[in-house]
Design a protein around this motif. Structure first.
Motif, short mmCIF file in Angstrom:
data_model
loop_
_atom_site.label_atom_id
_atom_site.label_comp_id
_atom_site.label_asym_id
_atom_site.label_seq_id
_atom_site.Cartn_x
_atom_site.Cartn_y
_atom_site.Cartn_z
N VAL A 146 0.86 -1.18 0.00
CA VAL A 146 0.00 0.00 0.00
C VAL A 146 0.90 1.23 0.00
O VAL A 146 1.70 1.42 0.92
N TYR A 147 0.80 2.05 -1.04
CA TYR A 147 1.62 3.25 -1.15
C TYR A 147 0.85 4.48 -0.66
O TYR A 147 -0.30 4.69 -1.04
N CYS A 148 1.51 5.27 0.18
CA CYS A 148 0.95 6.54 0.67
C CYS A 148 1.94 7.66 0.33
O CYS A 148 3.14 7.42 0.20
N GLN A 149 1.42 8.88 0.25
CA GLN A 149 2.26 10.00 -0.18
C GLN A 149 3.18 10.51 0.92
O GLN A 149 4.30 10.96 0.66
N ILE A 186 2.88 -4.43 3.41
CA ILE A 186 3.81 -3.34 3.71
C ILE A 186 3.15 -2.04 3.28
O ILE A 186 2.60 -1.95 2.18
N VAL A 187 3.13 -1.06 4.18
CA VAL A 187 2.58 0.26 3.87
C VAL A 187 3.76 1.21 3.75
O VAL A 187 4.56 1.32 4.68
N ALA A 188 3.90 1.87 2.61
CA ALA A 188 5.17 2.55 2.33
C ALA A 188 5.00 3.82 1.52
O ALA A 188 3.99 4.04 0.85
N THR A 189 6.02 4.66 1.61
CA THR A 189 6.18 5.74 0.65
C THR A 189 6.91 5.14 -0.55
O THR A 189 7.27 3.96 -0.55
N VAL A 230 -1.13 -4.23 -5.38
CA VAL A 230 -0.46 -2.96 -5.07
C VAL A 230 -1.56 -1.91 -5.05
O VAL A 230 -2.31 -1.76 -6.01
N ALA A 231 -1.68 -1.20 -3.92
CA ALA A 231 -2.72 -0.18 -3.76
C ALA A 231 -2.07 1.19 -3.59
O ALA A 231 -1.09 1.33 -2.88
N HIS A 232 -2.62 2.19 -4.26
CA HIS A 232 -2.17 3.57 -4.11
C HIS A 232 -3.25 4.36 -3.39
O HIS A 232 -4.39 4.43 -3.88
N MET A 233 -2.89 4.97 -2.28
CA MET A 233 -3.83 5.82 -1.55
C MET A 233 -3.79 7.26 -2.04
O MET A 233 -4.59 8.09 -1.60
#
Length: 602
Positions: free
Chosen positions: A233-236, A282-285, A300-303
């Motif tokens: 999971v991608y976060c900004q 995994i939650v990541a930049t 793969v998820a983009h927030m």
């Protein structure tokens, strides 16, 4: 090449080369330079690993992230290939041992970061050593326009000067036409053979939605489709990473954070758990992911909105490397768009660079706002044509609500034409909505027939319309990076009354209702009995991996285990016929897996 095919089977356990692997390997064996573009999971590594085993000397692999070298070396050692890495994680005595092994010709492959290679000590060591080839992985890092720019990569052109007789291969999964040109120029690869494989990853399902509550949408997506699967999971922001990881953990998931604000020890620990454990999120930049070899990432998820299509493609490509169905899911909001534009504007970059970044953001938004097949548009961005709709994206499976935008399109295209195809979208929009300013008045564009003909839409709505027209191919932006809008051949029939009438349908402002979608996971097509054996083999694999402190997939990927469960080999020769089983792994693990298969039949 006969020897190369033998190594492919005996060492890697595969019967046939894929894509352009055979041609690339042949070129390197002959000592020629190569630039290859191949999608994530397409088998880039084999392209330099086999020539390194055949050519005299050691293959030097230049990789941008030292955190991943251990896993790459572990995977090579599992195959019986003598590999090592040189980086700051080693003690001085450990580094001296590796250097001695290199000098004595004991190594087949040596991994290092560009910063390490460029030191005088390393260059001196390499000059006194027989080098089989240089493999420059993640070569898009050379591009100042890219999403992973590393200035050290631009200095790697010195390899051509210092080692003129050593072949080089530059590899990447992500490069548009501009980036390809820059790779060739910066790395002095003008004489290299260029191999561009299809960018298509047909096993990945793409879905993008504009959401007011991304967190709830994320939970619905995970709980309905991937309750027990590994994912990213991608976060900004770092704060977004921390809060999302905690929130997913409160929901019962095993979720770990990864961002540059964490200590190197915690980052490495979380990354290793992700590689070794099943079903972990995994939650990541964007600090996480480059070079990740885990084959069973199911989503793969983009927030938030990625800053460009290259970044989006690179990050989503980490899903489904094993070829089994996987998801690329994104939820974005207007604040993401504002944030990206603000970040670019406030940077100290030169104006031309800012214009290119805005152009890339608009292309990313255009992909989001499409009503047609997303895969067609995604591949077109990289210069590849898909002749028909993919049938495996949200727009194909759940066509969005649209509106007849033919008149709006004609107004937009006409205004671009009448202003001389010399301006960017914002200027044309100002003319359309009747905005007066000194620039418009000096150009006499307030006297045009298209001045103020678009007041039925707001400026924000017009920006969305222009993004979609670019994405649909009615408009193009200039290659020089100034953002100037140009009419394409597709646009002219809409401007000529004598042509057959056309209808342009664009995405409506209202969100389309989406149907719940379930996807299969690895081994999902197995019978209940075979599925039980598959799970048993996974337990055995996990035990062996824990004993050796390596990720489970470097022993055998899920795809190999599912084939074992289906075929149920009883002899070593039968096991050797399973895809992914080579001679070395047969010797190491064959008896254990054959015994487990035999026990399940009793």
């Amino acid at each position: 090449m006969q020897r190369a095919r033998k190594i492919l089977k005996s060492t890697f356990g595969y019967e046939h080369f894929r894509h352009h692997q055979s041609d690339i390997i042949a070129a390197l064996i002959k000592g020629e330079d190569v630039l290859t573009l191949m999608p994530t999971g397409g088998g880039k590594s084999i392209c330099y690993q086999i020539p390194a085993l055949i050519r005299e000397g050691c293959g030097i692999v230049i990789s941008p992230l030292i955190a991943l070298m251990q896993d790459q070396v572990d995977a090579m050692n599992q195959l019986g290939i003598s590999a090592a890495f040189l980086n700051s994680s080693l003690s001085a005595s450990e580094q001296r041992i590796i250097e001695a092994e290199l000098s004595s010709g004991e190594l087949d492959l040596l991994y290092m970061a560009p910063e390490r290679l460029l030191t005088p000590t390393t260059l001196s060591l390499l000059q006194s050593t027989k080098i089989a080839l240089f493999a420059i992985d993640e070569a898009h890092c050379v591009s100042q326009w890219g999403h992973d720019f590393r200035k050290e990569y631009q200095q790697l052109s010195m390899l051509h000067e210092s080692f003129p007789n050593v072949p080089r291969i530059a590899l990447t999964a992500t490069a548009d036409a501009r980036t390809r040109t820059e790779i060739i120029s910066q790395l002095a690869l003008e004489s290299a053979s260029v191999f561009v494989n299809s960018f298509d990853r047909p096993n990945i399902h793409y879905a993008i939605n504009e959401s007011g509550n991304s967190r709830d949408a994320l939970w619905s997506f995970i709980s309905e489709n991937h309750a027990r699967d590994a994912g990213i999971v991608y976060c900004q922001t770092r704060k977004g990473v921390e809060t999302t990881a905690q929130w997913l953990s409160s929901k019962g998931c095993t979720a770990l954070p990864y961002h540059a604000g964490l200590s190197q020890e915690i980052r490495q620990q979380n990354q290793q758990r992700f590689l070794r454990d099943d079903g972990l999120i995994i939650v990541a930049t964007i600090a996480f992911g480059m070079g990740i070899d885990k084959p069973d990432v199911r989503f793969v998820a983009h927030m938030n909105l990625p800053k460009n299509i290259e970044a989006y493609y690179q990050e989503t490509g980490r899903a489904g490397r094993d070829g089994n169905p996987a998801d690329a899911w994104m939820s974005y909001g207007l604040k993401d768009v504002v944030g990206l534009r603000l970040f670019t504007e406030q940077s100290d970059a030169e104006e031309r660079f800012k214009r290119v970044m805005h152009q890339k953001t608009d292309a990313m938004l255009g992909l989001c706002e499409l009503t047609s097949c997303r895969r067609v548009a995604l591949l077109a961005y990289f210069g590849e044509t898909l002749e028909q709709k993919c049938g495996n994206c949200d727009n194909c499976l759940n066509p969005p609500e649209t509106w007849d935008a033919t008149i709006a399109t004609q107004k937009a295209l006409s205004c671009v034409f009448r202003t001389g195809e010399r301006f960017g979208a914002q200027y044309v929009i100002d003319v359309l909505v009747g905005k007066t300013n000194e620039r418009i008045e000096n150009n006499n564009h307030d006297k045009l027939s298209t001045f103020d003909i678009g007041h039925e839409h707001t400026a924000i709505e017009w920006r969305g319309i222009f993004r979609q027209l670019i994405a649909h191919g009615y408009l193009a932006t200039d290659a020089e990076g100034y953002g100037v809008l140009k009419l394409t051949g597709k646009a002219w029939p809409l401007l000529k009354k004598s042509e057959t009438p056309q209808t342009v349908m664009l995405r409506a402002l209202r969100k389309a209702k989406t149907k719940k979608r379930k996807i299969s996971v690895a081994a999902s097509e197995l019978s209940t009995e075979d599925q039980q054996l598959f799970e048993t083999l996974r337990i055995l694999r996990a035990q062996l991996a824990k004993e050796q402190n390596v990720p489970p997939y470097v022993i055998f990927p899920d795809k190999t285990l599912s084939e074992m469960a289906l075929v149920r080999p009883h002899t070593s020769s039968q096991l050797l016929e399973i895809s992914g089983v080579g001679q070395t792994k047969l010797e190491r693990y064959g008896s254990a897996f054959l015994n487990e298969i035999s026990s399940s039949a009793q």
